[in-house]
Design a protein around this motif. Sequence first.
Motif, PDB file in Angstrom:
ATOM      1  N   ALA A 175       6.686   1.751  26.312  1.00 29.85           N
ATOM      2  CA  ALA A 175       6.278   1.402  27.685  1.00 29.85           C
ATOM      3  C   ALA A 175       7.353   1.746  28.714  1.00 29.85           C
ATOM      4  O   ALA A 175       7.051   1.966  29.883  1.00 29.85           O
ATOM      5  CB  ALA A 175       5.932  -0.080  27.760  1.00 29.85           C
ATOM      6  N   TYR A 176       8.610   1.777  28.272  1.00 29.00           N
ATOM      7  CA  TYR A 176       9.715   2.063  29.197  1.00 29.00           C
ATOM      8  C   TYR A 176      10.298   3.464  28.978  1.00 29.00           C
ATOM      9  O   TYR A 176      11.344   3.801  29.531  1.00 29.00           O
ATOM     10  CB  TYR A 176      10.785   0.965  29.089  1.00 29.00           C
ATOM     11  CG  TYR A 176      10.259  -0.357  29.605  1.00 29.00           C
ATOM     12  CD1 TYR A 176      10.488  -0.754  30.913  1.00 29.00           C
ATOM     13  CD2 TYR A 176       9.467  -1.183  28.792  1.00 29.00           C
ATOM     14  CE1 TYR A 176       9.983  -1.946  31.406  1.00 29.00           C
ATOM     15  CE2 TYR A 176       8.947  -2.378  29.276  1.00 29.00           C
ATOM     16  CZ  TYR A 176       9.207  -2.748  30.584  1.00 29.00           C
ATOM     17  OH  TYR A 176       8.696  -3.925  31.068  1.00 29.00           O
ATOM     18  N   ASN A 177       9.595   4.257  28.160  1.00 24.30           N
ATOM     19  CA  ASN A 177       9.972   5.654  27.927  1.00 24.30           C
ATOM     20  C   ASN A 177       8.707   6.500  27.923  1.00 24.30           C
ATOM     21  O   ASN A 177       8.412   7.182  26.937  1.00 24.30           O
ATOM     22  CB  ASN A 177      10.704   5.791  26.580  1.00 24.30           C
ATOM     23  CG  ASN A 177      12.083   5.153  26.609  1.00 24.30           C
ATOM     24  OD1 ASN A 177      13.014   5.711  27.187  1.00 24.30           O
ATOM     25  ND2 ASN A 177      12.212   3.979  25.999  1.00 24.30           N
ATOM     26  N   ALA A 229       1.346   4.441  28.510  1.00 22.47           N
ATOM     27  CA  ALA A 229       2.291   3.623  27.753  1.00 22.47           C
ATOM     28  C   ALA A 229       2.574   2.277  28.424  1.00 22.47           C
ATOM     29  O   ALA A 229       2.809   1.281  27.749  1.00 22.47           O
ATOM     30  CB  ALA A 229       3.604   4.391  27.563  1.00 22.47           C
ATOM     31  N   TYR A 230       2.537   2.251  29.765  1.00 21.32           N
ATOM     32  CA  TYR A 230       2.900   1.014  30.473  1.00 21.32           C
ATOM     33  C   TYR A 230       1.674   0.103  30.573  1.00 21.32           C
ATOM     34  O   TYR A 230       0.849   0.209  31.465  1.00 21.32           O
ATOM     35  CB  TYR A 230       3.482   1.329  31.859  1.00 21.32           C
ATOM     36  CG  TYR A 230       4.145   0.128  32.494  1.00 21.32           C
ATOM     37  CD1 TYR A 230       5.397  -0.316  32.055  1.00 21.32           C
ATOM     38  CD2 TYR A 230       3.515  -0.586  33.502  1.00 21.32           C
ATOM     39  CE1 TYR A 230       5.996  -1.431  32.612  1.00 21.32           C
ATOM     40  CE2 TYR A 230       4.108  -1.705  34.074  1.00 21.32           C
ATOM     41  CZ  TYR A 230       5.357  -2.121  33.621  1.00 21.32           C
ATOM     42  OH  TYR A 230       5.947  -3.230  34.178  1.00 21.32           O
ATOM     43  N   TYR A 231       1.562  -0.794  29.604  1.00 18.24           N
ATOM     44  CA  TYR A 231       0.369  -1.640  29.452  1.00 18.24           C
ATOM     45  C   TYR A 231       0.335  -2.856  30.397  1.00 18.24           C
ATOM     46  O   TYR A 231      -0.749  -3.412  30.635  1.00 18.24           O
ATOM     47  CB  TYR A 231       0.293  -2.143  27.977  1.00 18.24           C
ATOM     48  CG  TYR A 231       1.505  -2.961  27.646  1.00 18.24           C
ATOM     49  CD1 TYR A 231       1.551  -4.303  27.964  1.00 18.24           C
ATOM     50  CD2 TYR A 231       2.649  -2.377  27.100  1.00 18.24           C
ATOM     51  CE1 TYR A 231       2.702  -5.040  27.756  1.00 18.24           C
ATOM     52  CE2 TYR A 231       3.792  -3.103  26.892  1.00 18.24           C
ATOM     53  CZ  TYR A 231       3.811  -4.432  27.225  1.00 18.24           C
ATOM     54  OH  TYR A 231       4.947  -5.151  27.044  1.00 18.24           O
ATOM     55  N   THR A 243      20.820  -0.970  34.808  1.00 19.68           N
ATOM     56  CA  THR A 243      20.017  -1.021  36.037  1.00 19.68           C
ATOM     57  C   THR A 243      18.888  -2.056  35.997  1.00 19.68           C
ATOM     58  O   THR A 243      18.366  -2.427  37.045  1.00 19.68           O
ATOM     59  CB  THR A 243      19.410   0.358  36.355  1.00 19.68           C
ATOM     60  OG1 THR A 243      18.703   0.826  35.203  1.00 19.68           O
ATOM     61  CG2 THR A 243      20.498   1.360  36.712  1.00 19.68           C
ATOM     62  N   GLU A 244      18.487  -2.492  34.812  1.00 20.41           N
ATOM     63  CA  GLU A 244      17.412  -3.493  34.764  1.00 20.41           C
ATOM     64  C   GLU A 244      17.370  -4.191  33.415  1.00 20.41           C
ATOM     65  O   GLU A 244      17.614  -3.565  32.387  1.00 20.41           O
ATOM     66  CB  GLU A 244      16.047  -2.836  35.019  1.00 20.41           C
ATOM     67  CG  GLU A 244      14.888  -3.829  35.070  1.00 20.41           C
ATOM     68  CD  GLU A 244      13.558  -3.203  35.517  1.00 20.41           C
ATOM     69  OE1 GLU A 244      13.192  -2.143  34.990  1.00 20.41           O
ATOM     70  OE2 GLU A 244      12.902  -3.792  36.394  1.00 20.41           O
ATOM     71  N   SER A 245      17.059  -5.489  33.465  1.00 17.04           N
ATOM     72  CA  SER A 245      16.654  -6.206  32.256  1.00 17.04           C
ATOM     73  C   SER A 245      15.245  -6.697  32.499  1.00 17.04           C
ATOM     74  O   SER A 245      14.915  -7.126  33.603  1.00 17.04           O
ATOM     75  CB  SER A 245      17.549  -7.419  31.994  1.00 17.04           C
ATOM     76  OG  SER A 245      18.846  -7.000  31.673  1.00 17.04           O
TER      77      SER A 245
HETATM   78  C1  AVJ Z   1       8.042  -4.922  37.941  1.00 18.85           C
HETATM   79  C2  AVJ Z   1       9.954  -5.818  36.918  1.00 18.85           C
HETATM   80  C3  AVJ Z   1       7.835  -6.214  35.968  1.00 18.85           C
HETATM   81  O1  AVJ Z   1      10.113  -4.913  34.117  1.00 18.85           O
HETATM   82  O2  AVJ Z   1       8.254  -3.992  33.496  1.00 18.85           O
HETATM   83  C4  AVJ Z   1       8.681  -0.963  34.920  1.00 18.85           C
HETATM   84  C5  AVJ Z   1       9.612  -2.916  36.335  1.00 18.85           C
HETATM   85  N1  AVJ Z   1      10.814  -1.107  35.106  1.00 18.85           N
HETATM   86  N2  AVJ Z   1       9.232   0.028  34.226  1.00 18.85           N
HETATM   87  C6  AVJ Z   1       9.077  -4.306  34.355  1.00 18.85           C
HETATM   88  C7  AVJ Z   1       9.684  -1.695  35.476  1.00 18.85           C
HETATM   89  C8  AVJ Z   1      10.521  -0.037  34.352  1.00 18.85           C
HETATM   90  C9  AVJ Z   1       8.719  -3.986  35.813  1.00 18.85           C
HETATM   91  N3  AVJ Z   1       8.663  -5.216  36.656  1.00 18.85           N
END
Ligand code: AVJ
Length: 322
Positions: free
Chosen positions: A206-208, A57-59, A280-282
């Motif tokens: 990609a984030y799940n 999923a994480y392309y 925790t993240e954007s």
């Molecule tokens: C490394 C910040 C580019 O934001 O895609 C991956 C980190 N977080 N999956 C992103 C991340 C969740 C990634 N970066």
Amino acid sequence: MSKAATQLRFYDLEPESNTLHDDVLDGLSQPQKHIPPKYFYDEHGSCLFEAICETDAYYPTRTEMAILKDNLEEICTCLGSDCVLVEPGSGSSRKVRLLLDELEPHTYMPLDISSDFLKSVAHGLAEDYPHINVTAACVDYTAPIALPYFPENRRRVAFFPGSSIGNFEPEEAVTFLGNLADLVDDTGGLLIGVDLKKDPSILNAAYNDKEGITAQFNLNLLAHLNRELGANFDFDGFDHRAFYNEQKGRIEMHLISKRDQWATVAGHRFHFSAGESIHTESSYKYTVEEFQILARQAGFSPRKVWTDRDGLFSVQYFEHAD
Ligand code: AVJ
């Protein structure tokens, strides 16, 4: 002395190491609780990130690598042999190896916060690329970067892959890019990987990831705080949530409290109601044009853009504006 030792330099610029404590207490005291994403990357977190990059999923990682490979010659022509290639947040320096196989920069400068890891990566590079000077510096690249050593009269190019730029708020991204523009100076350039806006279903997937590795990565942040700050978060008390916020053009990651609970962090008690989140993240996504506008504000002129066939990811080349 081995050849490697003569072409390898290491500078420890002693980045402030105790900002974790202040950042976390401050972030958890806000109405929308948040923790800066740079604290994902303890040893286990870095391994989990590597594992995320391997998921279907994480392309971004594999797409960016393919763009670099497919356009290597043209990219190297832009950078120019004999340049000084500076990489903020170099980590494992895996992607730059693609460039170093083809380009012959005068010097490669990896910059990273993690001193021991940086040292071992720098040694490996010096061994594998004996014709390239490797000058490593331990710095926190999110602060303005002043480097102790630059070879005179050489063009400098910053390399910032992985869409790490997406972690900055857009205004902060302009400040950071402005710092890079100062660093590379009037004749310098920037090669940067930028994740693109696309169908939200691709982003949400990609984030799940199905394997749940991104969830582990997110929850590992609490383990990091438990260890480093003597906190007592209960990992089973929080859920991973990630979604594309279309209005803001960003993926948001949160940890959601499953119930009403308290946690103690460095002697301070924090309350979490059921359903309350810690942001925790954007991860901002841009169109090519949107990103070029940001980069222009920071003093860069767009020169070249490469993307994959599906328009998922971009690698963009800029030069310092006159
Ligand atoms: C490394 C910040 C580019 O934001 O895609 C991956 C980190 N977080 N999956 C992103 C991340 C969740 C990634 N970066």
